[in-house]
Motif scaffolding. Sequence first.
Motif, mmCIF file in Angstrom:
data_model
loop_
_atom_site.group_PDB
_atom_site.id
_atom_site.type_symbol
_atom_site.label_atom_id
_atom_site.label_comp_id
_atom_site.label_asym_id
_atom_site.label_seq_id
_atom_site.Cartn_x
_atom_site.Cartn_y
_atom_site.Cartn_z
ATOM 1 N N PRO A 184 -10.440 -0.452 9.797
ATOM 2 C CA PRO A 184 -10.157 0.651 10.704
ATOM 3 C C PRO A 184 -8.852 1.313 10.303
ATOM 4 N N ALA A 185 -8.784 2.620 10.405
ATOM 5 C CA ALA A 185 -7.574 3.327 10.007
ATOM 6 C C ALA A 185 -7.239 4.401 11.014
ATOM 7 N N SER A 186 -5.965 4.542 11.247
ATOM 8 C CA SER A 186 -5.519 5.666 12.057
ATOM 9 C C SER A 186 -5.169 6.784 11.087
ATOM 10 N N ALA A 187 -4.954 7.965 11.582
ATOM 11 C CA ALA A 187 -4.671 9.104 10.721
ATOM 12 C C ALA A 187 -3.417 8.885 9.888
ATOM 13 N N GLY A 188 -2.470 8.080 10.358
ATOM 14 C CA GLY A 188 -1.222 7.875 9.639
ATOM 15 C C GLY A 188 -1.199 6.643 8.756
ATOM 16 N N THR A 189 -2.278 5.876 8.682
ATOM 17 C CA THR A 189 -2.298 4.652 7.884
ATOM 18 C C THR A 189 -2.310 5.001 6.404
ATOM 19 N N ILE A 190 -1.384 4.430 5.651
ATOM 20 C CA ILE A 190 -1.344 4.629 4.201
ATOM 21 C C ILE A 190 -1.629 3.282 3.555
ATOM 22 N N TYR A 191 -2.704 3.212 2.803
ATOM 23 C CA TYR A 191 -3.110 1.955 2.182
ATOM 24 C C TYR A 191 -2.492 1.746 0.805
ATOM 25 N N CYS A 192 -2.345 2.814 0.034
ATOM 26 C CA CYS A 192 -1.887 2.679 -1.349
ATOM 27 C C CYS A 192 -0.744 3.648 -1.634
ATOM 28 N N PRO A 193 0.407 3.492 -0.985
ATOM 29 C CA PRO A 193 1.488 4.447 -1.227
ATOM 30 C C PRO A 193 1.904 4.434 -2.698
ATOM 31 N N ASN A 194 2.034 5.608 -3.274
ATOM 32 C CA ASN A 194 2.457 5.807 -4.668
ATOM 33 C C ASN A 194 1.481 5.266 -5.702
ATOM 34 N N ASP B 180 -8.529 -1.293 -2.096
ATOM 35 C CA ASP B 180 -7.994 -2.353 -2.956
ATOM 36 C C ASP B 180 -6.682 -1.894 -3.586
ATOM 37 N N CYS B 181 -6.557 -0.614 -3.870
ATOM 38 C CA CYS B 181 -5.429 0.034 -4.545
ATOM 39 C C CYS B 181 -5.476 -0.257 -6.050
ATOM 40 N N PHE B 182 -5.198 0.769 -6.833
ATOM 41 C CA PHE B 182 -5.223 0.672 -8.293
ATOM 42 C C PHE B 182 -3.843 1.078 -8.790
ATOM 43 N N THR B 183 -3.026 0.087 -9.129
ATOM 44 C CA THR B 183 -1.664 0.316 -9.582
ATOM 45 C C THR B 183 -1.706 0.753 -11.031
ATOM 46 N N GLY B 184 -1.261 1.958 -11.281
ATOM 47 C CA GLY B 184 -1.404 2.561 -12.601
ATOM 48 C C GLY B 184 -0.401 2.089 -13.622
ATOM 49 N N GLY B 185 -0.868 2.043 -14.849
ATOM 50 C CA GLY B 185 -0.029 1.781 -16.005
ATOM 51 C C GLY B 185 0.201 3.089 -16.740
ATOM 52 N N PHE B 186 -0.900 3.746 -17.116
ATOM 53 C CA PHE B 186 -0.802 5.032 -17.809
ATOM 54 C C PHE B 186 -2.138 5.763 -17.738
ATOM 55 N N GLN B 187 -2.092 7.065 -17.976
ATOM 56 C CA GLN B 187 -3.299 7.887 -18.028
ATOM 57 C C GLN B 187 -3.604 8.171 -19.487
ATOM 58 N N ASN C 296 -6.175 -3.617 -10.375
ATOM 59 C CA ASN C 296 -6.669 -3.699 -9.009
ATOM 60 C C ASN C 296 -5.697 -4.624 -8.267
ATOM 61 N N ARG C 297 -4.983 -4.076 -7.283
ATOM 62 C CA ARG C 297 -3.944 -4.836 -6.602
ATOM 63 C C ARG C 297 -4.503 -6.061 -5.865
ATOM 64 N N ARG C 298 -5.724 -5.976 -5.350
ATOM 65 C CA ARG C 298 -6.298 -7.103 -4.607
ATOM 66 C C ARG C 298 -6.741 -8.231 -5.528
ATOM 67 N N THR C 299 -7.398 -7.903 -6.648
ATOM 68 C CA THR C 299 -7.982 -8.937 -7.508
ATOM 69 C C THR C 299 -7.145 -9.272 -8.740
ATOM 70 N N GLY C 300 -6.253 -8.357 -9.146
ATOM 71 C CA GLY C 300 -5.461 -8.589 -10.353
ATOM 72 C C GLY C 300 -6.179 -8.199 -11.638
ATOM 73 N N VAL C 301 -7.397 -7.658 -11.559
ATOM 74 C CA VAL C 301 -8.145 -7.254 -12.752
ATOM 75 C C VAL C 301 -7.531 -5.973 -13.321
ATOM 76 N N THR C 302 -7.297 -5.951 -14.631
ATOM 77 C CA THR C 302 -6.751 -4.764 -15.288
ATOM 78 C C THR C 302 -7.805 -4.111 -16.159
#
Length: 127
Positions: free
Chosen positions: A40-50, A79-86, A107-113
Amino acid sequence: MRKWNKAAVTTAAFLAVGFTVTAAAEPVSATPGPAASARPASAGTIYCPNDADFAGTGIRIRSAPDLGSSTRGYGNHHDCFTGGFQTTGASVNCGTNSTNQWQYGTNRRTGVTGYVSWCYLEVDGTG
């Protein structure tokens, strides 16, 4: 009269006000698991900042920026995807347009790159 389990009431209270609970990392199997259920999310919930987030469920994380490369794991919305490079890779049809831009990250939740096409990522940071 109904009796409530204290843990169930506490969990329901947290979910009702839009708090999120970070899940512990889990190993990724070779086959996709059940689709993640949306929190569930409210309008102000941020799951993956930056960071980028997966735009759906069961998004493949690949070993190279190309749809024919092997799948290392899967990502789901929030899950969020923490970037390395494009990088530039194979062109992917996104429906109304296409892109050859891929993001390498974790993948921040699983650690898979690996690599994910920008067709399957979003950057608005909200649920």
